[in-house]
Motif scaffolding. Structure first.
Motif, PDB file in Angstrom:
ATOM      1  N   SER A  86      -5.299   1.746   9.443  1.00 26.35           N
ATOM      2  CA  SER A  86      -5.519   3.056  10.059  1.00 26.35           C
ATOM      3  C   SER A  86      -4.241   3.582  10.701  1.00 26.35           C
ATOM      4  N   ALA A  87      -3.430   2.682  11.266  1.00 24.20           N
ATOM      5  CA  ALA A  87      -2.168   3.089  11.876  1.00 24.20           C
ATOM      6  C   ALA A  87      -1.204   3.631  10.829  1.00 24.20           C
ATOM      7  N   LEU A  88      -1.106   2.931   9.707  1.00 25.62           N
ATOM      8  CA  LEU A  88      -0.213   3.382   8.634  1.00 25.62           C
ATOM      9  C   LEU A  88      -0.674   4.729   8.087  1.00 25.62           C
ATOM     10  N   LYS A  89      -1.972   4.854   7.876  1.00 25.93           N
ATOM     11  CA  LYS A  89      -2.518   6.096   7.332  1.00 25.93           C
ATOM     12  C   LYS A  89      -2.268   7.277   8.290  1.00 25.93           C
ATOM     13  N   LEU A  90      -2.490   7.055   9.579  1.00 27.31           N
ATOM     14  CA  LEU A  90      -2.293   8.125  10.546  1.00 27.31           C
ATOM     15  C   LEU A  90      -0.820   8.524  10.648  1.00 27.31           C
ATOM     16  N   ALA A  91       0.083   7.544  10.666  1.00 29.36           N
ATOM     17  CA  ALA A  91       1.515   7.853  10.750  1.00 29.36           C
ATOM     18  C   ALA A  91       1.952   8.707   9.562  1.00 29.36           C
ATOM     19  N   ARG A  92       1.440   8.387   8.392  1.00 34.02           N
ATOM     20  CA  ARG A  92       1.778   9.182   7.204  1.00 34.02           C
ATOM     21  C   ARG A  92       1.188  10.581   7.292  1.00 34.02           C
ATOM     22  N   LYS A  93      -0.001  10.690   7.835  1.00 31.60           N
ATOM     23  CA  LYS A  93      -0.642  12.001   7.990  1.00 31.60           C
ATOM     24  C   LYS A  93       0.119  12.869   8.992  1.00 31.60           C
TER      25      LYS A  93
ATOM     26  N   ARG B 212       5.243  12.053   5.660  1.00 33.77           N
ATOM     27  CA  ARG B 212       6.123  11.178   4.884  1.00 33.77           C
ATOM     28  C   ARG B 212       5.355   9.916   4.486  1.00 33.77           C
ATOM     29  N   SER B 213       5.810   9.237   3.436  1.00 30.43           N
ATOM     30  CA  SER B 213       5.027   8.115   2.905  1.00 30.43           C
ATOM     31  C   SER B 213       5.619   6.744   3.199  1.00 30.43           C
TER      32      SER B 213
END
Length: 431
Positions: free
Chosen positions: A125-132, A136-137
């Motif tokens: 969830s942290a990775l997904k939110l940071a990308r959102k 950036r991916s």
């Protein structure tokens, strides 16, 4: 059938019916039937001192009596057990107490997300939110890091064996050298800065950098305070989200509730799990700075994110953190373990051991292949449960419950010392 035969027969059940993927039962080959505090017992009645603590999920010991009492009472009163993310009294109390006892005294302002029951859910969830948030991916992780076994978490994990288990390409991540990875004389942040600043590096600006302040599974490598502060500054200067994975090192394992408190940094996102429930019940949190909480309702969800039984025990666990006493006790016990490990290293210089760790996450790294595994086996046979860590299982690791009493802690350390003496004697005979 005698006792030994019965014991083997009971273990054969797992050979016959459970997947080959099982691992810890191979390291600790017995059938456990009871656990209390810092001790476990098997079906033959043999007692073990637990220096494993559920891989960090049992910081407050097995069957903590205060939490158990609250849990039994809740169940007897027909409290809500499953609720997805609906509002319940159990969740309300946890949120209120977590904010009051943990966040407010530390001047921390975070929204609490319940991503699912395990640590890798928090990381995903942290990775997904940071990308959102950034659009950036790419995400930067570090050498020897371990963040979980699902695909996103594996992508920022350094261990080749675990990464290979994915079976697919692990994309949109870059691995950078952790603090000390290139030697004590080299500041690996210089390399990171060059990578980000150099238009010829071949890398794009990442959405986030994810870091463990102390790499437990990776070999008990500790990031220094200056390094962590420098990493935070790099993130701030470049608009990169800083994610701290505190799944194993949080909830007091290093002495303070959050492992990064001494560094004084303020991550954008914090991942917690393992001992956040306090009782070994699955639970995970993703802490988010309010200004980046841009989720749409239901955009990230999970069936078991409303685990009310975990809320009950987690709220009780927070009582340990109302004063500094518990933290001070952890640090005191940690120094006792550190002294014992250094004593062993000095006693057997031929083994070339290196003491590592902080708080009640300690260990000795050995250069000889397989030595840490052999020590773990001998300790288990002697009534002490310890696992290994490191990408090649080169570190013998000690992480007892934080609540372990001094007598049991000393007993476990004595067993360890005796095992080391026996190991060295046997090695001498085999020469």
């Amino acid at each position: 059938m005698n006792i030994v035969e019965e014991h083997k027969s009971s273990l054969n059940i797992f050979e016959q019916h459970e997947s080959e993927v099982r691992s810890y039962c191979r390291s600790f080959p017995t059938l456990f039937t009871k656990a209390s505090g810092s001790k476990m017992w098997d079906e033959a009645g043999k007692e073990y001192i637990d220096f494993f603590a559920g891989a960090g999920a049992l910081n407050y010991g097995h069957n903590n009596p205060l939490m158990k009492q609250k849990l039994i009472q809740y169940l007897q009163n027909d409290g809500v057990t499953h609720s997805l993310d609906m509002a319940t009294e159990a969740k309300r109390q946890f949120l209120l107490q977590f904010n009051k006892i943990i966040l407010e005294p530390r001047n921390m302002n975070y929204k609490v997300m319940f991503p699912g029951p395990t640590g890798t859910n928090a990381v995903e969830s942290a990775l997904k939110l940071a990308r959102k948030v950034t659009g950036r991916s790419n995400v930067i992780g570090f050498t020897n890091a371990f963040h979980g076994m699902t695909l996103g978490s594996l992508a920022v994990t350094g261990n080749k064996f675990k990464r290979n288990g994915a079976g697919v390409s692990l994309n949109d991540t870059t691995s950078m050298p952790f603090d000390g990875y290139l030697g004590a004389e080299i500041d690996t942040l210089d390399y990171l800065k060059s990578y980000l600043d150099d238009s010829g590096s071949g890398g794009s600006l990442p959405a986030a950098i994810i870091v463990e302040t102390l790499q437990g599974e990776g070999g008990i490598f500790e990031a220094s305070i200056p390094w962590l502060r420098g990493l935070e500054q790099i993130c701030r200067s470049n608009g990169i989200m800083l994610i701290v994975d505190d799944v194993q090192m949080g909830c007091g394992r290093t002495g303070t509730f959050f492992s990064f408190e001494q560094a004084g940094i303020q991550p954008d996102i914090i991942c917690l799990s393992k001992s956040i429930s306090g009782f070994g019940i699955p639970m995970a949190l993703t802490l988010i700075r309010p200004e980046i909480d841009i989720w749409e309702p239901g955009e990230h969800n999970g069936t078991f994110r409303g685990h009310n039984l975990a809320f009950i025990t987690a709220t009780q666990a927070l009582e340990y953190w109302k004063t500094e006493d518990f933290s001070n006790d952890i640090l005191k016990k940690g120094m006792l373990v550190n002294e014992a490990l250094n004593e062993v290293v000095r006693a057997y210089p031929e083994l070339e051991g290196e003491v590592r760790g902080k708080g009640l996450m300690r260990g000795i790294a050995y250069k000889a292949e397989g030595l840490a595994n052999e020590i773990s086996k001998l300790a288990f046979a002697s009534g002490l449960i310890m696992e290994t860590s490191g990408t090649d299982s080169e570190v013998i690791k000690m992480m007892p419950p934080l609540t372990i009493d001094i007598a049991d802690l000393r007993k476990g350390l004595t067993i360890f010392k005796e095992c080391m003496h026996s190991m060295v004697e046997q090695m001498a005979l085999n020469k």
